[in-house]
Design a protein around this motif. Structure first.
Motif, PDB file in Angstrom:
ATOM      1  N   VAL A   1      17.969  -7.077  -8.767  1.00 12.14           N
ATOM      2  CA  VAL A   1      16.697  -7.534  -9.323  1.00 12.14           C
ATOM      3  C   VAL A   1      16.437  -6.743 -10.594  1.00 12.14           C
ATOM      4  CG1 VAL A   1      14.253  -7.885  -8.891  1.00 12.14           C
ATOM      5  CG2 VAL A   1      15.890  -7.967  -6.995  1.00 12.14           C
ATOM      6  N   HIS A   2      16.365  -7.456 -11.713  1.00 12.11           N
ATOM      7  CA  HIS A   2      16.069  -6.800 -12.983  1.00 12.11           C
ATOM      8  C   HIS A   2      14.599  -7.014 -13.292  1.00 12.11           C
ATOM      9  CE1 HIS A   2      20.343  -6.350 -14.241  1.00 12.11           C
ATOM     10  NE2 HIS A   2      20.473  -7.312 -13.343  1.00 12.11           N
ATOM     11  N   GLY A   3      13.969  -6.004 -13.826  1.00 15.25           N
ATOM     12  CA  GLY A   3      12.558  -6.164 -14.170  1.00 15.25           C
ATOM     13  C   GLY A   3      12.074  -4.981 -14.954  1.00 15.25           C
ATOM     14  N   SER A   4      10.772  -4.856 -15.068  1.00 15.15           N
ATOM     15  CA  SER A   4      10.234  -3.693 -15.742  1.00 15.15           C
ATOM     16  C   SER A   4       9.156  -3.084 -14.857  1.00 15.15           C
ATOM     17  CB  SER A   4       9.673  -4.084 -17.104  1.00 15.15           C
ATOM     18  OG  SER A   4       8.692  -5.077 -16.941  1.00 15.15           O
ATOM     19  N   LEU A   5       9.080  -1.773 -14.922  1.00 14.86           N
ATOM     20  CA  LEU A   5       8.064  -1.080 -14.134  1.00 14.86           C
ATOM     21  C   LEU A   5       6.730  -1.207 -14.839  1.00 14.86           C
ATOM     22  CD1 LEU A   5       9.628   2.255 -12.910  1.00 14.86           C
ATOM     23  CD2 LEU A   5       9.424   0.075 -11.721  1.00 14.86           C
ATOM     24  N   GLN A   6       5.699  -1.322 -14.047  1.00 12.08           N
ATOM     25  CA  GLN A   6       4.365  -1.361 -14.621  1.00 12.08           C
ATOM     26  C   GLN A   6       3.803   0.042 -14.486  1.00 12.08           C
ATOM     27  OE1 GLN A   6       3.190  -4.362 -15.990  1.00 12.08           O
ATOM     28  NE2 GLN A   6       1.963  -2.785 -16.955  1.00 12.08           N
TER      29      GLN A   6
ATOM     30  N   GLU B   1       0.812  -1.215   0.000  1.00 15.11           N
ATOM     31  CA  GLU B   1       0.000   0.000   0.000  1.00 15.11           C
ATOM     32  C   GLU B   1       0.851   1.273   0.000  1.00 15.11           C
ATOM     33  OE1 GLU B   1      -0.164  -2.457   2.085  1.00 15.11           O
ATOM     34  OE2 GLU B   1       0.113  -1.821   4.176  1.00 15.11           O
ATOM     35  N   GLU B   2       2.130   1.166   0.399  1.00 12.60           N
ATOM     36  CA  GLU B   2       2.995   2.345   0.394  1.00 12.60           C
ATOM     37  C   GLU B   2       3.749   2.506  -0.918  1.00 12.60           C
ATOM     38  OE1 GLU B   2       5.756   2.023   3.573  1.00 12.60           O
ATOM     39  OE2 GLU B   2       4.208   1.749   5.099  1.00 12.60           O
ATOM     40  N   ALA B   3       3.573   1.583  -1.823  1.00 14.50           N
ATOM     41  CA  ALA B   3       4.429   1.521  -2.997  1.00 14.50           C
ATOM     42  C   ALA B   3       4.238   2.718  -3.912  1.00 14.50           C
ATOM     43  CB  ALA B   3       4.159   0.237  -3.768  1.00 14.50           C
ATOM     44  N   ASP B   4       5.370   3.221  -4.429  1.00 18.58           N
ATOM     45  CA  ASP B   4       5.307   4.241  -5.466  1.00 18.58           C
ATOM     46  C   ASP B   4       5.157   3.584  -6.825  1.00 18.58           C
ATOM     47  OD1 ASP B   4       5.668   6.397  -3.737  1.00 18.58           O
ATOM     48  OD2 ASP B   4       7.835   6.055  -3.699  1.00 18.58           O
ATOM     49  N   VAL B   5       5.889   2.529  -7.025  1.00 15.83           N
ATOM     50  CA  VAL B   5       5.851   1.809  -8.305  1.00 15.83           C
ATOM     51  C   VAL B   5       5.886   0.308  -8.040  1.00 15.83           C
ATOM     52  CG1 VAL B   5       6.892   3.566  -9.774  1.00 15.83           C
ATOM     53  CG2 VAL B   5       8.345   2.027  -8.457  1.00 15.83           C
ATOM     54  N   MET B   6       5.432  -0.450  -9.050  1.00 12.83           N
ATOM     55  CA  MET B   6       5.484  -1.898  -8.945  1.00 12.83           C
ATOM     56  C   MET B   6       6.472  -2.419  -9.984  1.00 12.83           C
ATOM     57  SD  MET B   6       3.379  -2.656  -6.569  1.00 12.83           S
ATOM     58  CE  MET B   6       2.565  -4.225  -6.575  1.00 12.83           C
ATOM     59  N   LEU B   7       7.255  -3.400  -9.558  1.00 18.03           N
ATOM     60  CA  LEU B   7       8.267  -3.955 -10.472  1.00 18.03           C
ATOM     61  C   LEU B   7       7.909  -5.390 -10.836  1.00 18.03           C
ATOM     62  CD1 LEU B   7      11.254  -3.476 -11.636  1.00 18.03           C
ATOM     63  CD2 LEU B   7      11.970  -4.825  -9.678  1.00 18.03           C
ATOM     64  N   ASN B   8       7.856  -5.672 -12.142  1.00 21.79           N
ATOM     65  CA  ASN B   8       7.689  -7.050 -12.597  1.00 21.79           C
ATOM     66  C   ASN B   8       9.062  -7.707 -12.649  1.00 21.79           C
ATOM     67  OD1 ASN B   8       4.984  -7.357 -12.932  1.00 21.79           O
ATOM     68  ND2 ASN B   8       4.985  -6.585 -15.042  1.00 21.79           N
ATOM     69  N   VAL B   9       9.294  -8.664 -11.813  1.00 25.15           N
ATOM     70  CA  VAL B   9      10.628  -9.261 -11.726  1.00 25.15           C
ATOM     71  C   VAL B   9      10.886 -10.143 -12.945  1.00 25.15           C
ATOM     72  CG1 VAL B   9      12.140 -10.734 -10.378  1.00 25.15           C
ATOM     73  CG2 VAL B   9      10.535  -9.217  -9.233  1.00 25.15           C
ATOM     74  N   LYS B  10      12.015  -9.894 -13.599  1.00 30.99           N
ATOM     75  CA  LYS B  10      12.360 -10.691 -14.788  1.00 30.99           C
ATOM     76  C   LYS B  10      13.600 -11.547 -14.568  1.00 30.99           C
ATOM     77  CE  LYS B  10      10.563  -7.877 -18.558  1.00 30.99           C
ATOM     78  NZ  LYS B  10      10.961  -6.773 -19.452  1.00 30.99           N
ATOM     79  N   ALA B  11      14.519 -11.040 -13.749  1.00 30.38           N
ATOM     80  CA  ALA B  11      15.738 -11.811 -13.491  1.00 30.38           C
ATOM     81  C   ALA B  11      16.309 -11.396 -12.143  1.00 30.38           C
ATOM     82  CB  ALA B  11      16.764 -11.554 -14.584  1.00 30.38           C
ATOM     83  N   VAL B  12      16.925 -12.350 -11.481  1.00 28.88           N
ATOM     84  CA  VAL B  12      17.512 -12.048 -10.182  1.00 28.88           C
ATOM     85  C   VAL B  12      18.971 -12.476 -10.207  1.00 28.88           C
ATOM     86  CG1 VAL B  12      17.435 -12.536  -7.716  1.00 28.88           C
ATOM     87  CG2 VAL B  12      15.312 -12.413  -9.019  1.00 28.88           C
ATOM     88  N   GLU B  13      19.852 -11.564  -9.822  1.00 26.11           N
ATOM     89  CA  GLU B  13      21.275 -11.907  -9.729  1.00 26.11           C
ATOM     90  C   GLU B  13      21.685 -11.811  -8.275  1.00 26.11           C
ATOM     91  OE1 GLU B  13      23.231 -10.414 -13.877  1.00 26.11           O
ATOM     92  OE2 GLU B  13      22.738  -8.867 -12.434  1.00 26.11           O
ATOM     93  N   ALA B  14      21.901 -12.964  -7.667  1.00 19.81           N
ATOM     94  CA  ALA B  14      22.294 -12.964  -6.259  1.00 19.81           C
ATOM     95  C   ALA B  14      23.806 -12.973  -6.183  1.00 19.81           C
ATOM     96  CB  ALA B  14      21.717 -14.183  -5.568  1.00 19.81           C
TER      97      ALA B  14
END
Lengths: 360, 282
Positions: A305-310, A285-298
């Protein structure tokens, strides 16, 4: 008095190509200046102009107040370390270091004292009689530096000296170069395309783009307040997220859905930037933007965390988030993110220059 | 290639031995012939083992006057040959290394043209330009002199080309490092370039020495005075006997002596020679 002064320095090749339009730079005694930029930005050309290996077609170059534009490299009292070391293959380490002094007519005893002193400083005592062929990459690099140091020049010039070393050695040599430079207090001009090297070594950085200086400043100045999108992307790794947007009636239109208040800015097209490390995960509920996670590099210490903004207007720009420690978001998951206002960077969409933000 | 086929090994060894025999037999015959009296060859049978005249024959050839109207002993002709061969070799190397240095490291107008003009002279060996060259040498009053023997042969496109290739592999950074170290063009040439092209110089020395030593046509034309005869051309002279027998034993001694210096040069410098042609030490 500045040690090394570049006044309106420019380079135009005989075929009319403007490699460097104009650069002004004042370097203080003992300062470590790093020239950084992508390949073809003119950083090596600039260094070679200071060295005297390229002619200066415009402006003045002053070393300790003396104009040296038309002086031979050897007469400028500079020393240069090359990318491929450029050691004389038929000479021993000792002779490699002594050659410059010999040519200057320094007497043998003095050469001997100087070479030995430098060899001790660099840990090369055991290698003095070896040929460059018998040395490892790191040792050759040291000899190349020794050759520069032995002359005790007014200015050191480094042309991507670490790019032929493996990653581990590079880090080690980086620290060593910095340490030596501090100890010797010699004014240094250092060229690299590696931004980590640039950030860690420099007292001041010069970011070059297509032959002009995008920004000159301390590494932290450049990191905190990049003057243009070019600098913003070049400094910091992974590079800053830049998203084209606009301001309408005092609101930053990050998207149709997300309107971030931003008074005091006229309506205009902007580029909104935030560094990956300044983004935080938060409750939905506090989020400014939401990120669709596409790849994670640990990476252990951190997670990328790579992704695209919705975004509401259907735009899905790529976005990178850098989180400390371990995180295991699932692919395809929607990650709520908060983007702290203080960490924003705003750039004019047309000029790509920084816009001083005052929206809080 | 690692293969274990006994027949293949046997055959290859056999063919190698045969090859060696084919090359070595004439030399052997020459060596044997040089130890027999002149009459031994009249019979039509070629002796295959040493005779008893070795010392007389070699002594006669080396120190007495060479036969068939040549007024000087063989050792003096050897000296001429040596002077000519060394003159040509050193001259060729000196000139071509300097011209390659100019072409590769200096920017001057018509640099490319200069290189191609040198390159084109490959098409003009002595044999082609022999009449005009003779004319020039004669006009300069250099007939019957060492300079006449040497000078027209020392321009060399091949060597220039070889040095050019060698110099072009010298990294630009090395040149710049030397400039910053305060080495001017001459220092750079002697301190950096010469040591770097050491093996190439050695390889060229071998090739050019043999070329110079084996010169036949040019010395034949420019020398009429026996004092300037070279060994290789004198052999022919010794063979063209109008009356009486050819003194084969003495001819063979001379032949062997003529073969000796090139062999020594090759054997002595073969390591450097191979290195110079094969690997680039940079």
């Amino acid at each position: 008095m500045s040690d090394l002064v570049l006044e309106n320095i420019g380079k135009t090749y005989a075929n009319g190509y403007h490699a460097i339009p104009s650069i002004d730079l004042n370097i203080e005694q003992g300062e470590f200046i790093v020239l950084v930029g992508p390949s073809g930005c003119g950083k090596s050309t600039l260094l070679r102009m200071v060295a005297g290996l390229e002619t200066i077609t415009q402006g003045d170059l002053l070393i300790k107040g003396e104009r040296v534009n038309d002086k031979e490299p050897a007469a400028r009292d500079i020393a240069m370390v090359f990318q491929n070391y450029a050691l004389y293959p038929h000479m021993s380490v000792y002779d490699n270091m002594a050659y410059g002094l010999k040519n200057r007519g320094v007497n043998k005893d003095e050469i001997d004292t100087k070479v030995n002193a430098v060899a001790v400083m660099l840990g090369l005592e055991e290698l003095l009689s070896r040929k460059p062929k018998q040395l490892s990459g790191g040792q050759r690099q040291r000899v190349a530096m020794g050759r520069a140091m032995v002359r005790d020049p007014k200015v050191f010039l480094f042309d991507e000296p670490l790019s032929n070393l493996d990653a581990k050695l590079r880090v080690q040599m980086r620290v060593e170069i910095r340490e030596l430079q501090r100890k010797l207090g010699t004014t240094t001009l250092y060229v690299t395309h590696d931004q980590v090297e640039a950030m860690t070594l420099a007292d001041r950085l010069v970011v070059l783009n297509k032959g002009h200086a995008e920004q000159i400043g301390t590494p932290m100045e450049l990191y905190d307040r990049p003057a243009s999108t070019f600098v913003a992307q070049f400094i910091g790794s992974p590079s800053m997220n830049l998203i084209p947007t606009s301001v309408k009636s005092e609101y930053l239109q990050l998207s149709v859905d997300i309107r971030l208040p931003c008074p005091q800015l006229a309506d205009q097209k902007l580029i909104w930037g935030i560094r990956p490390e300044h983004v935080e995960i938060c409750a939905a509920e506090e989020a400014d933007v939401m990120l669709n996670v596409k790849a994670v590099e640990a990476l252990g210490a951190e997670t990328l965390v790579h992704g695209s903004l919705q975004l509401g207007d259907g735009n899905t720009p790529n976005f990178v988030v850098r989180l400390a420690g371990h995180h295991t978001p699932k692919l395809g998951e929607r990650l709520p993110l908060r983007v702290p206002r203080s960490a924003w960077h705003l750039f004019d969409a047309e000029t790509q220059q920084r816009v001083e933000k005052s929206c809080n | 290639m690692i293969e274990n086929r006994p027949w293949l090994t046997a055959i290859s060894h056999l063919s190698l031995l045969l090859g060696i025999a084919m090359v070595a037999l004439p030399v052997w015959v020459a060596l044997v012939a040089s130890t027999h009296p002149t009459e031994a060859f009249g019979s039509g049978e070629i002796p295959l083992w040493f005779g008893d005249q070795a010392i007389q024959n070699w002594g006669a050839v080396l120190f007495a006057k060479a036969g068939n109207g040549i007024d000087v002993p063989v050792w003096s002709m050897m000296l001429n040959s040596l002077v000519m061969a060394l003159g040509i070799t050193i001259g060729k190397i000196a000139i071509s290394i300097l011209s390659a240095y100019a072409i590769v490291f200096f920017r001057f107008p018509f640099r490319g043209t200069a290189f191609w003009v040198i390159f084109i002279t490959l098409m003009l060996p002595v044999e082609v330009r022999i009449v005009p060259t003779y004319e020039v040498v004669a006009n300069l009053d250099m007939l019957n002199s060492y300079s006449g023997l040497v000078l027209p042969l020392i321009a060399s496109a091949t060597a220039t080309f070889l040095f050019r290739q060698c110099f072009m592999t010298v990294p630009g950074e090395l040149v710049e490092a030397a400039r910053i170290d305060g080495a001017g063009p001459i220092r750079f040439f002697f301190d950096i370039l010469m040591p770097l092209s050491r093996t190439n110089i050695a390889a060229l020395f071998v090739i050019m020495f043999i070329y110079g030593w084996n010169q036949y046509l040019w010395p034949l034309i420019v020398t009429t005075d026996d004092a300037y005869y070279t060994l290789v051309m004198s052999i022919k002279r010794m063979l063209s006997v109008e009356q009486g027998d050819v003194e084969w034993n003495q001819v063979m001694v001379t032949t062997l002596l003529a073969m000796l210096p090139p062999v020594l040069v090759v054997v002595g410098m073969q390591k450097l020679f191979v290195k110079g042609l094969v690997d680039a030490e940079k």
